[in-house]
Write an enzyme that holds these catalytic residues in place. Sequence first.
Site, PDB file in Angstrom:
ATOM      1  N   LYS A 138      31.799   1.848  63.920  1.00 32.04           N
ATOM      2  CA  LYS A 138      31.959   3.185  64.484  1.00 32.04           C
ATOM      3  C   LYS A 138      30.775   3.252  65.685  1.00 32.04           C
ATOM      4  CE  LYS A 138      33.909   6.212  61.339  1.00 32.04           C
ATOM      5  NZ  LYS A 138      33.520   7.330  60.365  1.00 32.04           N
ATOM      6  N   LYS A 193      44.944  -2.061  59.582  1.00 31.71           N
ATOM      7  CA  LYS A 193      45.651  -0.987  58.724  1.00 31.71           C
ATOM      8  C   LYS A 193      46.080  -0.122  59.502  1.00 31.71           C
ATOM      9  CE  LYS A 193      41.869   1.516  57.285  1.00 31.71           C
ATOM     10  NZ  LYS A 193      41.689   2.636  56.837  1.00 31.71           N
ATOM     11  N   LYS A 210      44.624   6.201  62.930  1.00 30.20           N
ATOM     12  CA  LYS A 210      44.804   6.996  63.890  1.00 30.20           C
ATOM     13  C   LYS A 210      44.450   6.536  65.279  1.00 30.20           C
ATOM     14  CE  LYS A 210      41.442   9.701  62.226  1.00 30.20           C
ATOM     15  NZ  LYS A 210      41.552   9.664  61.044  1.00 30.20           N
TER      16      LYS A 210
END
Length: 326
Positions: free
Chosen positions: A110, A191, A194
Amino acid sequence: MRILSGIQPSGEIHLGNYIGALRHWVASQEELESFYLLADLHAITVTQDPKALRERTLSTAAVLLAIGVDPARSALFLQSHVGEHAELAWILNCLTSFSELQRMTQFKDKANREGTTTLGLFAYPVLQAADILLYQADHVPVGEDQKQHLELTRNLASRFNTRFGATFKIPQAAIAPAGARIMDLQDPSKKMSKSGASPDGAIWLTDTPDAIRKKIRGAVTDSGSEVKASSRKPAVTNLLTIYSILSNKSVHESEQEFAGAGYARFKDALAETLIAYLQPIQNRFRDVASDRGEIVRVLHRGAEKARAIAAHTLDAVKQSIGFLPR
Ligand code: TRP
């Protein structure tokens, strides 16, 4: 036995969230005392627009109610409604070393994506530990991506207990073995998420039948034509996993069902299975989402239930570390 889990209020929930974690929330509440939180304090570790955050929080709560989280059995609440979360997080911050947070892979990902990094994003896993430890949870059903955060939680709990005396229960991660990881339909090496590269890589629980047909038909497949799960067929394996879970069959039974059928027929059946599975969820979602007042009331009741337990744990923590009673 008590379980606790959480999800960020991102608004839309995809099939990977549902299969990997959320369907287990619904199943667990039948037998276990369950606490489910919407992690709005976690959400603001990256930039949020206030109006959008409010909308997403309501719609995430509506999706959870629609999939069957039952407020009569479980406490469904907002993290920001129970002040004890932030308070315990501070105390745990003071037991956490810089280097163990630097090892968190989700933080590294992130931080790379965001450009600038805040102290809040760095301390994200400590807040998550506080979420779990406040409720003395035995089990924490999460997707595989949360494993490292659960390890940190367990370490912090035992560190605290060793230093200050037995205060926290050491929680177990409950990662469902089958289907813990649903992969992106366009890139089965990643995976489902979003933020996948292609908008067609994820199925949302609120997708229309046409959108579902289009995404499943367009899902990448592997070379060959046999509908078989194998490490050489990651794309087909992923579709078979989805099919078998939603139709309550084993992967092996599903392979037999489509022996000789080819990819196209299998995909048609998968699309129709998904559509039928999601239809009752979508009907309930429309119902629930139309009454915002009721969603807010449910969340308030959930916070009350949660606070009773959280306050009790926090009092014990404060006493253990030597704070004077209030
Ligand atoms: N970090 C979790 C996620 O992104 C959400 C979460 C917040 C959570 N608090 C939690 C999960 C406590 C389990 C327990 O999926």
